[in-house]
Design a protein around this motif. Sequence first.
Motif, PDB file in Angstrom:
ATOM      1  N   SER A 350      -2.867  54.748  48.801  1.00  0.00           N
ATOM      2  CA  SER A 350      -1.592  54.466  49.460  1.00  0.00           C
ATOM      3  C   SER A 350      -1.454  55.278  50.744  1.00  0.00           C
ATOM      4  O   SER A 350      -0.933  54.787  51.750  1.00  0.00           O
ATOM      5  CB  SER A 350      -0.421  54.767  48.512  1.00  0.00           C
ATOM      6  N   SER A 372       7.510  54.835  50.005  1.00  0.00           N
ATOM      7  CA  SER A 372       6.599  55.532  49.103  1.00  0.00           C
ATOM      8  C   SER A 372       7.352  56.277  48.018  1.00  0.00           C
ATOM      9  O   SER A 372       6.993  56.247  46.838  1.00  0.00           O
ATOM     10  CB  SER A 372       5.732  56.520  49.891  1.00  0.00           C
ATOM     11  N   THR A 374      10.336  55.749  46.840  1.00  0.00           N
ATOM     12  CA  THR A 374      10.998  54.836  45.897  1.00  0.00           C
ATOM     13  C   THR A 374      10.005  54.312  44.861  1.00  0.00           C
ATOM     14  O   THR A 374      10.299  54.311  43.659  1.00  0.00           O
ATOM     15  CB  THR A 374      11.648  53.662  46.653  1.00  0.00           C
ATOM     16  N   ILE A 375       8.841  53.876  45.321  1.00  0.00           N
ATOM     17  CA  ILE A 375       7.808  53.426  44.376  1.00  0.00           C
ATOM     18  C   ILE A 375       7.395  54.568  43.458  1.00  0.00           C
ATOM     19  O   ILE A 375       7.232  54.392  42.245  1.00  0.00           O
ATOM     20  CB  ILE A 375       6.564  52.907  45.140  1.00  0.00           C
ATOM     21  N   GLY A 379       9.142  53.600  39.881  1.00  0.00           N
ATOM     22  CA  GLY A 379       8.064  53.060  39.046  1.00  0.00           C
ATOM     23  C   GLY A 379       7.893  53.830  37.752  1.00  0.00           C
ATOM     24  O   GLY A 379       7.923  53.245  36.656  1.00  0.00           O
ATOM     25  N   LEU A 407       1.747  55.091  39.614  1.00  0.00           N
ATOM     26  CA  LEU A 407       2.811  54.813  40.580  1.00  0.00           C
ATOM     27  C   LEU A 407       3.370  56.093  41.179  1.00  0.00           C
ATOM     28  O   LEU A 407       3.774  56.131  42.343  1.00  0.00           O
ATOM     29  CB  LEU A 407       3.918  53.998  39.917  1.00  0.00           C
ATOM     30  N   PHE A 410       2.428  57.623  44.738  1.00  0.00           N
ATOM     31  CA  PHE A 410       3.028  57.262  46.018  1.00  0.00           C
ATOM     32  C   PHE A 410       3.864  58.389  46.610  1.00  0.00           C
ATOM     33  O   PHE A 410       4.118  58.405  47.818  1.00  0.00           O
ATOM     34  CB  PHE A 410       3.913  56.009  45.855  1.00  0.00           C
TER      35      PHE A 410
END
Length: 505
Positions: A350, A372, A374-375, A379, A407, A410
Amino acid sequence: MVSSEHLPLTSKPKQTLYVLETHDREAKKRPFQVRYVFVILGFLGFNILYSLRVNLSVAIVSMVNMSGNSSETNVKTECYNHDYQDGSNLTLVSSLENREGFQWDSTVQSYVLGSFFIGYVIPQIPAGQLAEKFGSKRILATSILMASIFTLLGPMAARIHYSVFIVCRIFTGLSEGVFFPSMHAMVAKWLPKSERSFLTSIIYSGSQIGTMLTMAATGYLNSWTLFGGWPAAFYIFGMFGLVWFVLWTMFVYETPQDHPSISPEELALITAGQAPLQINKSSKTPWGSILSSSAVWAIVIAHFGQNWGFYTLLFELPTYLKTILGLDIKQNGLISGMPYLLQAGTGWISGYFLDRQISGGRMSVTAVRKFSNTIGLIGPALCVIGLTFAKCDYAWSVVMLFLAMALNGFTYSGFNINHVDIAPDYAGTLMGITNCIANFAGILAPAYVGVVLQDEISLKRWSYIFYTSAMIYTVTSAFFVFLGTAELQPWGLARSKPSKVASTA
């Protein structure tokens, strides 16, 4: 006179961007670039840092005599059966096999696991200040050296009394507490803007890969007779730390300017947009601006949320796998460690992809940081909720654990590097502030788990723990979306006094 290569990008955008692109092309023509030595040893440093921190989370499963815990604590074995019991409720005396270890109940275990962070939070802010004023290299070397020594003393301390072991772990945390802020200050000096997300992801992913290797290896070391089983995890990783100390001291330099073999092109690429070193060392920290900045508090809150979920899984996952899913120590260490390898891989991929979005003008740095982050937080929140629905389904439990940590990778391109975006010359101090506050989660999360599981260990009680983590992930992610930014703050670059500027103009 201050040269144009040290001016911020906002002062001479066309000229500076042209210099940056030219030197980037020239530097990449060279077969070897010395900043990668810093990246590799920084990566290995985080491997060692986390091996000395997390070996206990797996080793404690073998260290503790589970039959010595309170008889009032019940383990509900919804997910597996024991040959010697017919009922679904078993006391801890009969549910876990280790009967020769220390007589530490769940409360003492939570104190032991959380004690590291009592020492860890203390030096965070002073470390950032010292690194910015006097340099990071010696601080980072001393950090690993002292943490390795206290780790080597761990088995002896545990055999004396758990309180002595707690003191030893506090000093291990105290030693490691200077590492993150000092490394952040060094990252700001060594990594060019065009590679910052990707190379930072590589360096800091050493913590995840170190976690994976340590947890997997400790699971096997606990079952060996070498050094008496569990003490091997302390002796072997402590020795690795001493080796890293020697390599770091020999091959890493404080700044690119200090390196005897760096090319002019690589030096220009790295230092474009940085303030001169003499200004960095003479400037005063703008405490009022830092503490009143919403951008700083966005990082603090996101960092706390990340640490709560991370440390809940890091320290408590081996216990969950053993008491709820019934995995033996070898399976436990491997399953506990593998998610962190995925987290590191996601961080690398990423980071590389998102750097390309920034350099290609397709996404702003702020958009990348918020996307990034938020993911990386929402996640895992969804995945730990998925764990509560997986219940005894071993396959789905493993999938949820692995996906949660993948996840989470990120966040390397999210809040984790955001300090350098908003204030590159105070990145060490900012990391000290956010890491200090965020790592109270390392004390609170194990204590919370200890309270929830004090009189019953069951799927229902574990669901409370997972829902709490999901809620904290979600709330802290929202704060970063609303308050976070990657814009250089007005106070973010060090400045000399006006009179000195005038005299050099």
